[in-house]
Design an enzyme around this catalytic site. Structure first.
Site, PDB file in Angstrom:
ATOM      1  N   ASP A   1      11.628 -13.766 -97.594  1.00  0.00           N
ATOM      2  CA  ASP A   1      12.360 -13.167 -96.471  1.00  0.00           C
ATOM      3  C   ASP A   1      12.235 -14.053 -95.225  1.00  0.00           C
ATOM      4  O   ASP A   1      12.163 -13.574 -94.097  1.00  0.00           O
ATOM      5  CB  ASP A   1      11.864 -11.750 -96.173  1.00  0.00           C
ATOM      6  CG  ASP A   1      12.798 -10.999 -95.200  1.00  0.00           C
ATOM      7  OD1 ASP A   1      13.961 -11.404 -95.060  1.00  0.00           O
ATOM      8  OD2 ASP A   1      12.334 -10.019 -94.577  1.00  0.00           O
TER       9      ASP A   1
ATOM     10  N   HIS B   1      10.730  -7.176-100.132  1.00  0.00           N
ATOM     11  CA  HIS B   1       9.728  -7.259 -99.054  1.00  0.00           C
ATOM     12  C   HIS B   1       8.936  -5.961 -98.856  1.00  0.00           C
ATOM     13  O   HIS B   1       8.940  -5.370 -97.783  1.00  0.00           O
ATOM     14  CB  HIS B   1      10.345  -7.723 -97.740  1.00  0.00           C
ATOM     15  CG  HIS B   1      11.669  -7.106 -97.375  1.00  0.00           C
ATOM     16  ND1 HIS B   1      11.930  -5.749 -97.413  1.00  0.00           N
ATOM     17  CD2 HIS B   1      12.806  -7.690 -96.928  1.00  0.00           C
ATOM     18  CE1 HIS B   1      13.162  -5.522 -97.020  1.00  0.00           C
ATOM     19  NE2 HIS B   1      13.721  -6.677 -96.716  1.00  0.00           N
TER      20      HIS B   1
ATOM     21  N   HIS C   1      16.827 -16.289 -96.044  1.00  0.00           N
ATOM     22  CA  HIS C   1      17.978 -16.310 -95.144  1.00  0.00           C
ATOM     23  C   HIS C   1      18.236 -17.747 -94.703  1.00  0.00           C
ATOM     24  O   HIS C   1      17.383 -18.364 -94.050  1.00  0.00           O
ATOM     25  CB  HIS C   1      17.719 -15.420 -93.927  1.00  0.00           C
ATOM     26  CG  HIS C   1      17.558 -13.982 -94.279  1.00  0.00           C
ATOM     27  ND1 HIS C   1      18.614 -13.098 -94.351  1.00  0.00           N
ATOM     28  CD2 HIS C   1      16.446 -13.268 -94.621  1.00  0.00           C
ATOM     29  CE1 HIS C   1      18.175 -11.903 -94.694  1.00  0.00           C
ATOM     30  NE2 HIS C   1      16.863 -11.980 -94.868  1.00  0.00           N
TER      31      HIS C   1
ATOM     32  N   HIS D   1      14.226 -14.405-102.045  1.00  0.00           N
ATOM     33  CA  HIS D   1      14.766 -13.740-100.851  1.00  0.00           C
ATOM     34  C   HIS D   1      14.626 -14.699 -99.679  1.00  0.00           C
ATOM     35  O   HIS D   1      13.534 -14.881 -99.146  1.00  0.00           O
ATOM     36  CB  HIS D   1      14.019 -12.444-100.541  1.00  0.00           C
ATOM     37  CG  HIS D   1      14.567 -11.679 -99.380  1.00  0.00           C
ATOM     38  ND1 HIS D   1      14.457 -10.303 -99.286  1.00  0.00           N
ATOM     39  CD2 HIS D   1      15.232 -12.061 -98.261  1.00  0.00           C
ATOM     40  CE1 HIS D   1      15.022  -9.892 -98.168  1.00  0.00           C
ATOM     41  NE2 HIS D   1      15.498 -10.961 -97.526  1.00  0.00           N
TER      42      HIS D   1
ATOM     43  N   HIS E   1      17.109  -3.508 -99.468  1.00  0.00           N
ATOM     44  CA  HIS E   1      16.297  -3.440 -98.253  1.00  0.00           C
ATOM     45  C   HIS E   1      15.850  -1.985 -98.180  1.00  0.00           C
ATOM     46  O   HIS E   1      16.604  -1.103 -97.765  1.00  0.00           O
ATOM     47  CB  HIS E   1      17.105  -3.840 -97.019  1.00  0.00           C
ATOM     48  CG  HIS E   1      16.283  -3.829 -95.766  1.00  0.00           C
ATOM     49  ND1 HIS E   1      16.014  -4.967 -95.036  1.00  0.00           N
ATOM     50  CD2 HIS E   1      15.649  -2.815 -95.115  1.00  0.00           C
ATOM     51  CE1 HIS E   1      15.254  -4.651 -93.997  1.00  0.00           C
ATOM     52  NE2 HIS E   1      15.026  -3.344 -94.028  1.00  0.00           N
TER      53      HIS E   1
ATOM     54  N   LYS F   1      23.265  -7.190-102.543  1.00  0.00           N
ATOM     55  CA  LYS F   1      22.241  -6.759-101.595  1.00  0.00           C
ATOM     56  C   LYS F   1      22.697  -5.499-100.862  1.00  0.00           C
ATOM     57  O   LYS F   1      23.798  -5.435-100.317  1.00  0.00           O
ATOM     58  CB  LYS F   1      21.964  -7.875-100.583  1.00  0.00           C
ATOM     59  CG  LYS F   1      20.946  -7.534 -99.495  1.00  0.00           C
ATOM     60  CD  LYS F   1      19.550  -7.282-100.082  1.00  0.00           C
ATOM     61  CE  LYS F   1      18.534  -6.961 -98.975  1.00  0.00           C
ATOM     62  NZ  LYS F   1      18.031  -8.170 -98.315  1.00  0.00           N
TER      63      LYS F   1
END
Length: 361
Positions: A253, A183, A25, A23, A143, A106
């Site tokens: 994350d 997360h 970004h 995970h 999420h 996702k």
């Protein structure tokens, strides 16, 4: 490992297969160009790239094209690509994505975090898509928060726990669909995932193993979604990692934002750990007395869940060696590119010292 980390004497080196981060970004534009090469710097060579760009990655072709850009920036890293769950993501598009090598979808509840305005309001409308994902052996990444709603008594401190019934229902309705609760931040989430079947996994970030609510209240560079919770919740995260449970694995994350976005009137949600990730975790695992669990958490369990070949120090991918030496976390990293000229991105625990660093080749 170069030495037995179960021995009583302190060790000075640790050798691991390159880590996998399920995970991360990596953004777009100048920020992408800045942080993507840092993946390997942090000890990672396999990374699940998030799709919440502007616009989001809603089609197989968009995800495929994004992957090609990332590969140019970090040629030695394997990028696992994802799609953003949206009403146009049909079963046909899922089949196309699977054939193009895209691994996951996702799900963002609408409005809960960065670039989630296109997110989901009603999961039932996606059941045909989930069925197609199950048939194509794709992974659903969640999420796991409900949108805040004062009338329903939902806020950022209980939004994850309120979501867990949805996770249980999805697993019941799609028992063969691999689902990752991403997360996790609460004891309730840990217990929920442990109670479910082998097709439900869970990622844990480095920063949630460090911080609680007191650490982000008033500290924008520790503010993320989901927010860190209470000491008992952090204890539960640490205990499941220390136990070596095979369905809990690394998903950083890591979510970089320019300093001005983090320190504005409404701080952006995200903690940036990419360039320090594995030394950061080694420092904590040693403090917790579970260095022997580090390799499986960062290199094994996630790959097993995602059905990737096993990481092995003796394969072509090779290994990393951590050495015990003072490692000062930079105060900030410069962001390249004219659109954010002169801006910086501040890492987690900036200015502090780690006990480990990755040995240079």
């Amino acid at each position: 490992m170069t030495e037995s980390i179960n021995s009583s004497k302190p060790i000075d080196t640790i050798t691991l297969p390159w880590a996998s981060d399920f995970h991360c970004h990596l953004r777009q534009g100048a920020m992408m160009e800045t942080v993507t090469p840092m993946v390997e710097q942090g000890g990672v060579r396999t990374v699940l790239a998030m799709p919440n760009l502007t616009p989001p990655l809603t089609t197989a072709q968009m995800a495929y094209d994004y992957g090609k850009i990332l590969q140019q920036l970090a040629p030695k890293v394997k990028f696992i690509l994802t799609l953003y769950l949206n009403p146009d993501l049909t079963p046909e598009e899922i089949s196309k994505a699977a054939k193009m090598g895209i691994t996951a979808v996702k799900m963002y509840p609408s409005g809960v975090t960065t670039n989630s305005d296109w997110g989901v309001v009603d999961l039932k409308m996606y059941y045909k898509t989930f069925h197609a994902m199950q048939e194509n052996n794709m992974v659903l990444c969640l999420h796991g928060e409900c949108p805040s709603d004062a009338e329903k008594g939902i806020c950022i401190l209980n939004a994850e726990e309120k979501f867990l019934d949805t996770l249980r229902e999805l697993h019941k309705d799609f028992p063969r669909l691999r689902i990752v609760l991403e997360h996790a931040t609460t004891k309730a989430a840990v217990e929920c995932v442990k109670s479910l079947g082998e097709t439900v996994g869970c990622t844990i970030t480095a920063h949630h193993l460090f911080i609680t609510v007191d650490d982000w209240a008033g500290q924008p560079h520790h503010f993320c979604k989901p927010v860190a919770k209470f000491p008992d919740d952090r204890k539960a995260l640490r205990e499941v990692v220390m136990s070596g449970h095979h369905r809990f694995f690394l998903g950083s994350d890591s979510a970089p934002h320019p300093r001005k976005a983090k320190q504005g009137e409404k701080p952006a949600a995200g903690v940036f750990t990419t360039p320090i990730l594995i030394p950061l975790l080694a420092t904590l695992f040693e403090k917790l007395g579970c260095l022997d669990k580090l390799e499986a958490f960062v290199s094994t369990y996630g790959r097993e869940f995602y059905q990737l070949p096993a990481a092995n120090s003796n394969t072509a991918e090779g290994s990393i060696t951590l050495v015990r030496t003072a490692n000062s976390v930079p105060a900030a990293y410069n962001v390249a590119g004219s659109d954010v000229d002169g801006d910086t991105v501040v890492p987690f625990i900036s200015g502090q010292e780690l006990a480990w660093q990755i040995k240079a080749d």
